[in-house]
Design a protein around this motif. Structure first.
Motif, PDB file in Angstrom:
ATOM      1  N   TRP A  29       0.825  -1.197   0.000  1.00 45.38           N
ATOM      2  CA  TRP A  29       0.000   0.000   0.000  1.00 45.38           C
ATOM      3  C   TRP A  29       0.866   1.257   0.000  1.00 45.38           C
ATOM      4  CZ3 TRP A  29      -1.146  -3.945   3.596  1.00 45.38           C
ATOM      5  CH2 TRP A  29      -2.222  -4.746   3.204  1.00 45.38           C
ATOM      6  N   ASP A 205      -9.176  -2.241   7.830  1.00 36.92           N
ATOM      7  CA  ASP A 205      -9.601  -0.860   7.578  1.00 36.92           C
ATOM      8  C   ASP A 205     -10.126  -0.205   8.862  1.00 36.92           C
ATOM      9  OD1 ASP A 205      -8.904  -1.264   4.961  1.00 36.92           O
ATOM     10  OD2 ASP A 205     -10.949  -1.664   4.261  1.00 36.92           O
ATOM     11  N   THR A 222      -3.296   4.162   5.519  1.00 41.11           N
ATOM     12  CA  THR A 222      -3.565   3.133   4.506  1.00 41.11           C
ATOM     13  C   THR A 222      -2.604   1.967   4.596  1.00 41.11           C
ATOM     14  OG1 THR A 222      -2.189   4.339   2.910  1.00 41.11           O
ATOM     15  CG2 THR A 222      -4.559   4.800   2.892  1.00 41.11           C
TER      16      THR A 222
END
Length: 417
Positions: A29, A205, A222
């Motif tokens: 990410w 998340d 993230t």
């Protein structure tokens, strides 16, 4: 089975394991979150720290106020004026202008200042404890987010391996070497693996969102690049009586003891001295006035407040005793849990290596027709479980370090303060 049928599955497994290791080593990410050390340096901007700092500043301000002496009182009195007979006007009036001051005898001011200083010391220690608690919470949220990220990677890897095994099973079913049931089971396992992957991604998340909120980051997290789970715990030598909770309890006991002195002094007469000037209109003369006033301690000798202060002191003394006992027990337990978690991490890493080798050999044996699909699923499940246990072991080690750091009065994974 001919070699041309065996090589592709082996190659797929090797690529899957290599990809898994690469993902764990460097997340894919973008825009990773700041490291734990960087977030720790910004801890003074968190609400809990700001609140504790403000309360400490308020206590210091009360110390400054306690040093201030009471204001004098000015009075203007007029007598024998605007009455009847010879006192019908203001010609025979007597006017007095006086100033009176509380002398604050018996050490009133000193006792008041001592209490304020003790309370300010308690507030400062509570501020330090709040900073330590905030650091521990930040470490816990950071570790939870990193663990959730790793579990999402594990779930993705599990899905990859499950799909690869399901495809291999379908090939064997087409060749007639396995019953159709094996293919159906493989498809069912792949569907369950997809659901587990989706759940792990959702948990990741959510953990990233919690980290963003707790760390007060401007941009959402993230990814986590700088690992906290892999950090070794700090070595400390703090004594149990140095625990922040014990220091706070000691400060509260000292403040309670000084309040007894304040209440005892309040039982003594509060003496006021006054001086003034009196004007006699009839004689066109002036004279000085002076006096001393004090209440008579006939009814109120402040016994109730003295008894209450003494009871508060006994309660604070009992809290201190309990805090010392709890600190000693909690620190011993934290050190034991940390030692156990370190051993658990080592054992989990060894278990992952063994499970990876067992799965590799099972996959080779399945391709060669010497091991059944059932045994392959067992080794794959063991591999996934071993990798999950390794993440859980590291998370438990972080939690043990957080608990021990709180007892030592420092931030997790930092040297003793």
């Amino acid at each position: 089975m001919p070699p041309s049928h065996r090589r592709p599955p082996r190659f797929a497994v090797g690529c899957a394991l290599a990809a898994f290791a690469a993902v764990l080593a460097s997340p894919a990410w973008a825009d990773p979150a700041p490291s734990f050390a960087e977030l720790l340096a910004q801890l003074d901007q968190t609400p809990a720290t700001l609140e504790a700092g403000a309360l400490s500043d308020a206590a210091e301000a009360r110390v400054r106020q306690a040093r201030v002496r009471p204001n004098p009182t000015i009075a203007l009195d007029a007598e024998n004026a605007f009455g009847t007979g010879p006192f019908s006007g203001y010609a025979n009036a007597e006017t007095t202008l006086s100033i009176s001051q509380d002398l604050e005898l018996w050490g009133r001011r000193t006792a008041r200042v001592n209490v304020a200083r003790a309370e300010a010391g308690t507030a400062a220690l509570q501020r330090d404890l709040a900073v330590i608690d905030a650091a521990g919470r930040l470490a816990q949220v950071y570790a939870d987010a990193e663990a959730a990220q790793r579990r999402a990677v594990l779930a993705e890897e599990s899905l990859t391996l499950t799909i690869a095994d399901a495809r291999a099973a379908l090939v064997l079913v087409e060749e007639g070497r396995e019953p159709l049931l094996r293919g159906i089971q493989g498809e069912s396992e792949a569907a369950a693996a997809r659901a587990s992957r989706d759940e792990a991604v959702a948990e990741r998340d959510a953990a990233f969102a919690r980290l963003t909120a707790v760390a007060m980051l401007a941009a959402p997290v993230t990814a986590i690049d700088a690992s906290l789970l892999d950090l070794a715990p700090a070595s400390t030598f703090a004594a149990p009586e140095d625990a922040p909770t014990v220091r706070v309890a000691e400060a509260q006991r000292a403040a309670a003891e000084r309040r007894i002195d304040v209440e005892r002094i309040r039982s003594r007469p509060d003496i006021n001295a006054s001086v003034g000037v009196r004007r006699y209109e009839m004689e066109d003369a002036t004279a000085l006035t002076f006096g001393v006033s004090m209440p008579l301690p006939l009814f109120d000798r402040n016994r109730g407040n003295i008894d209450a202060a003494q009871a508060d002191f006994r309660a604070a003394d009992a809290r201190l005793l309990g805090a010392r006992q709890e600190a000693q027990a909690d620190r011993a337990a934290a050190r034991a849990r940390l030692a156990a978690s370190v051993s658990r991490v080592s054992a989990a890493d060894a278990g992952v290596a063994s499970a990876e080798e067992a799965y590799r050999l099972s996959r080779i044996g399945t391709e060669a027709g010497r091991i059944s699909q059932l045994e392959l699923r067992v080794t794959r499940t063991a591999l996934i479980s071993a990798r999950t246990s390794a993440v859980d072991a590291r998370l438990a080690r972080v939690q043990a370090e957080i608990e021990l750091a709180r007892q030592d009065g420092r931030a997790p994974f930092q040297g003793a303060q």
